[in-house]
Structure formats: structure tokens, C-alpha cells
Design a protein around this motif. Structure first.
Motif, PDB file in Angstrom:
ATOM      1  N   LEU A  66       0.822  -1.214   0.000  1.00  0.00           N
ATOM      2  CA  LEU A  66       0.000   0.000   0.000  1.00  0.00           C
ATOM      3  C   LEU A  66       0.851   1.257   0.000  1.00  0.00           C
ATOM      4  CD1 LEU A  66      -2.882  -1.011   2.428  1.00  0.00           C
ATOM      5  CD2 LEU A  66      -2.971  -0.798  -0.065  1.00  0.00           C
ATOM      6  N   SER A  67       1.963   1.229   0.712  1.00  0.00           N
ATOM      7  CA  SER A  67       2.865   2.377   0.730  1.00  0.00           C
ATOM      8  C   SER A  67       3.417   2.647  -0.660  1.00  0.00           C
ATOM      9  CB  SER A  67       4.006   2.115   1.718  1.00  0.00           C
ATOM     10  OG  SER A  67       4.930   3.160   1.692  1.00  0.00           O
ATOM     11  N   GLY A  68       3.840   1.594  -1.342  1.00  0.00           N
ATOM     12  CA  GLY A  68       4.414   1.749  -2.674  1.00  0.00           C
ATOM     13  C   GLY A  68       3.396   2.102  -3.740  1.00  0.00           C
ATOM     14  N   THR A  69       2.181   1.571  -3.626  1.00  0.00           N
ATOM     15  CA  THR A  69       1.194   1.793  -4.684  1.00  0.00           C
ATOM     16  C   THR A  69       0.386   3.066  -4.504  1.00  0.00           C
ATOM     17  OG1 THR A  69      -0.393   0.376  -3.529  1.00  0.00           O
ATOM     18  CG2 THR A  69       0.910  -0.641  -5.286  1.00  0.00           C
ATOM     19  N   ILE A  70      -0.060   3.342  -3.276  1.00  0.00           N
ATOM     20  CA  ILE A  70      -0.916   4.515  -3.105  1.00  0.00           C
ATOM     21  C   ILE A  70      -0.347   5.546  -2.146  1.00  0.00           C
ATOM     22  CG2 ILE A  70      -3.028   3.331  -3.777  1.00  0.00           C
ATOM     23  CD1 ILE A  70      -3.787   3.062  -0.863  1.00  0.00           C
ATOM     24  N   GLY A  71       0.843   5.300  -1.620  1.00  0.00           N
ATOM     25  CA  GLY A  71       1.552   6.316  -0.857  1.00  0.00           C
ATOM     26  C   GLY A  71       1.111   6.515   0.580  1.00  0.00           C
ATOM     27  N   ILE A  72       0.322   5.590   1.121  1.00  0.00           N
ATOM     28  CA  ILE A  72      -0.047   5.751   2.528  1.00  0.00           C
ATOM     29  C   ILE A  72       1.095   5.274   3.404  1.00  0.00           C
ATOM     30  CG2 ILE A  72      -2.487   5.462   2.051  1.00  0.00           C
ATOM     31  CD1 ILE A  72      -2.227   2.672   3.422  1.00  0.00           C
ATOM     32  N   GLY A  73       1.178   5.810   4.589  1.00  0.00           N
ATOM     33  CA  GLY A  73       2.195   5.355   5.524  1.00  0.00           C
ATOM     34  C   GLY A  73       1.877   3.956   6.025  1.00  0.00           C
ATOM     35  N   GLY A  74       2.904   3.184   6.244  1.00  0.00           N
ATOM     36  CA  GLY A  74       2.708   1.824   6.736  1.00  0.00           C
ATOM     37  C   GLY A  74       2.006   1.777   8.077  1.00  0.00           C
ATOM     38  N   GLY A  75       2.081   2.862   8.841  1.00  0.00           N
ATOM     39  CA  GLY A  75       1.441   2.910  10.144  1.00  0.00           C
ATOM     40  C   GLY A  75      -0.065   2.747  10.090  1.00  0.00           C
ATOM     41  N   LEU A  76      -0.669   3.064   8.952  1.00  0.00           N
ATOM     42  CA  LEU A  76      -2.110   2.863   8.826  1.00  0.00           C
ATOM     43  C   LEU A  76      -2.465   1.392   8.941  1.00  0.00           C
ATOM     44  CD1 LEU A  76      -3.118   5.388   6.029  1.00  0.00           C
ATOM     45  CD2 LEU A  76      -3.741   5.468   8.425  1.00  0.00           C
ATOM     46  N   LEU A  77      -1.540   0.517   8.603  1.00  0.00           N
ATOM     47  CA  LEU A  77      -1.759  -0.916   8.801  1.00  0.00           C
ATOM     48  C   LEU A  77      -1.006  -1.456  10.010  1.00  0.00           C
ATOM     49  CD1 LEU A  77      -1.726  -2.740   5.341  1.00  0.00           C
ATOM     50  CD2 LEU A  77      -3.591  -2.496   6.935  1.00  0.00           C
ATOM     51  N   PHE A  78       0.229  -0.999  10.208  1.00  0.00           N
ATOM     52  CA  PHE A  78       1.053  -1.548  11.286  1.00  0.00           C
ATOM     53  C   PHE A  78       0.401  -1.391  12.658  1.00  0.00           C
ATOM     54  CE2 PHE A  78       5.264  -0.836   8.813  1.00  0.00           C
ATOM     55  CZ  PHE A  78       5.104  -2.044   8.155  1.00  0.00           C
ATOM     56  N   VAL A  79      -0.079  -0.206  12.977  1.00  0.00           N
ATOM     57  CA  VAL A  79      -0.621   0.034  14.320  1.00  0.00           C
ATOM     58  C   VAL A  79      -1.871  -0.809  14.575  1.00  0.00           C
ATOM     59  CG1 VAL A  79      -1.568   1.766  15.894  1.00  0.00           C
ATOM     60  CG2 VAL A  79       0.480   2.283  14.561  1.00  0.00           C
ATOM     61  N   PRO A  80      -2.854  -0.848  13.667  1.00  0.00           N
ATOM     62  CA  PRO A  80      -4.004  -1.719  13.927  1.00  0.00           C
ATOM     63  C   PRO A  80      -3.627  -3.210  14.015  1.00  0.00           C
ATOM     64  CG  PRO A  80      -4.564  -0.117  12.247  1.00  0.00           C
ATOM     65  CD  PRO A  80      -3.091   0.008  12.495  1.00  0.00           C
ATOM     66  N   ILE A  81      -2.694  -3.647  13.204  1.00  0.00           N
ATOM     67  CA  ILE A  81      -2.273  -5.051  13.277  1.00  0.00           C
ATOM     68  C   ILE A  81      -1.676  -5.350  14.651  1.00  0.00           C
ATOM     69  CG2 ILE A  81      -0.519  -6.684  12.444  1.00  0.00           C
ATOM     70  CD1 ILE A  81      -1.059  -5.487   9.623  1.00  0.00           C
ATOM     71  N   LEU A  82      -0.866  -4.447  15.154  1.00  0.00           N
ATOM     72  CA  LEU A  82      -0.219  -4.664  16.443  1.00  0.00           C
ATOM     73  C   LEU A  82      -1.187  -4.529  17.615  1.00  0.00           C
ATOM     74  CD1 LEU A  82       3.123  -2.781  15.708  1.00  0.00           C
ATOM     75  CD2 LEU A  82       2.831  -5.258  15.961  1.00  0.00           C
ATOM     76  N   THR A  83      -2.118  -3.571  17.539  1.00  0.00           N
ATOM     77  CA  THR A  83      -3.045  -3.377  18.658  1.00  0.00           C
ATOM     78  C   THR A  83      -4.190  -4.385  18.638  1.00  0.00           C
ATOM     79  OG1 THR A  83      -4.239  -1.671  17.436  1.00  0.00           O
ATOM     80  CG2 THR A  83      -2.551  -0.932  18.998  1.00  0.00           C
ATOM     81  N   VAL A  84      -4.775  -4.598  17.478  1.00  0.00           N
ATOM     82  CA  VAL A  84      -5.930  -5.498  17.380  1.00  0.00           C
ATOM     83  C   VAL A  84      -5.470  -6.948  17.200  1.00  0.00           C
ATOM     84  CG1 VAL A  84      -8.008  -6.055  16.060  1.00  0.00           C
ATOM     85  CG2 VAL A  84      -7.401  -3.674  16.465  1.00  0.00           C
ATOM     86  N   GLY A  85      -4.559  -7.160  16.253  1.00  0.00           N
ATOM     87  CA  GLY A  85      -4.122  -8.524  15.951  1.00  0.00           C
ATOM     88  C   GLY A  85      -3.258  -9.150  17.030  1.00  0.00           C
ATOM     89  N   LEU A  86      -2.342  -8.381  17.586  1.00  0.00           N
ATOM     90  CA  LEU A  86      -1.418  -8.933  18.586  1.00  0.00           C
ATOM     91  C   LEU A  86      -1.690  -8.413  19.993  1.00  0.00           C
ATOM     92  CD1 LEU A  86       1.937  -8.900  16.606  1.00  0.00           C
ATOM     93  CD2 LEU A  86       0.279 -10.735  16.840  1.00  0.00           C
TER      94      LEU A  86
END
Length: 131
Positions: free
Chosen positions: A18-38
Motif C-alpha cells: 500500500l505504501s508503494g502503490t498509493i503512498g499511505i504510511g505503513g502505520g495505517l496498517l502496522f498500528v491496527p495489526i499490532l493493537t488489534v491482531g497482537l
């Protein structure tokens, strides 16, 4: 390898894509994965995300630089401001209770989704390389 490792690898792949294709920061996925998933705390998720974003940003940035998709002067100004803002933000984040950080993060995600939705339905400018 545990299921947590698999979640982290897939999250990294998704965030990098997503960062490479649409330019969003990885944190838009990283933080929810870490808080919700882990089920990590908001502060730990944010700190971990910031470190994990470094290689993603470097590779994506250099790829776009090579393709001619970077305006260097604005990038340098934003980068300098980002460094100062990151120091201030990190110092504030360690003092703010986790539930408040989580609410602020959720509000930011909702706002980001709204802005991305608007951007998706508006016509593109004629020359996307101009600021």
C-alpha cells in the motif's frame, strides 16, 4: 514460526504494498495489526510501527525517486518538519494514557479514510507531478 510471526509478515507485505502503490504510511496498517491482531498497547504499537516503517519508506522512496516521482525540495522540507514533529509527538505519546492515544488514532484513521474517499471520487489533476 508462530502465528504472530505470520501476522507480522503479512502485515508488513500489505503495508509495503500500500505504501508503494498509493503512498499511505505503513502505520495505517502496522498500528491496527499490532493493537488489534497482537493485542499490544497503543504506545508499543506506535513505537514498533515507527521503527518498522524505516525500511519500507527507504525502499519505496528510492523506487519513486528512480522513477522521477519525487519533488526533492518539498520532500526535504516535509522531512525536516517530520523529524521535529516526530520528536515532539513521541515525547507527548509517552505521557498520554493508552486509551486516549487509541481514540486519537481511531479518529485519525476515520479522517484519513474520509480524505482518501474524497480523493478517489474527484477527478485527477492534469499534471500530477506539480504540487
Amino acid at each position: 514460526m508462530t502465528w504472530s510471526d505470520v501476522i507480522l509478515i503479512l502485515g508488513g507485505l500489505g503495508a509495503g504494498f500500500l505504501s508503494g502503490t498509493i503512498g499511505i504510511g505503513g502505520g495505517l496498517l502496522f498500528v491496527p495489526i499490532l493493537t488489534v491482531g497482537l493485542r499490544l498497547s497503543q504506545a508499543v504499537a506506535q513505537g514498533t510501527s515507527l521503527i518498522a516503517i524505516i525500511p519500507t519508506a527507504i525502499v519505496g522512496g528510492f523506487t519513486h525517486l528512480r522513477e522521477g516521482n519525487v519533488l526533492l525540495k518539498p520532500a526535504m522540507w516535509m522531512g525536516g518538519g517530520g523529524v521535529v514533529g516526530a520528536v515532539i509527538g513521541a515525547l507527548v505519546a509517552v505521557e498520554v494514557p493508552g486509551p486516549i492515544l487509541a481514540r486519537a488514532w481511531g479518529a485519525f484513521l476515520v479522517f484519513s479514510a474520509y480524505r482518501l474517499g474524497l480523493q478517489a471520487i474527484r477527478p485527477s489533476p492534469r499534471n500530477p507531478k506539480t504540487p
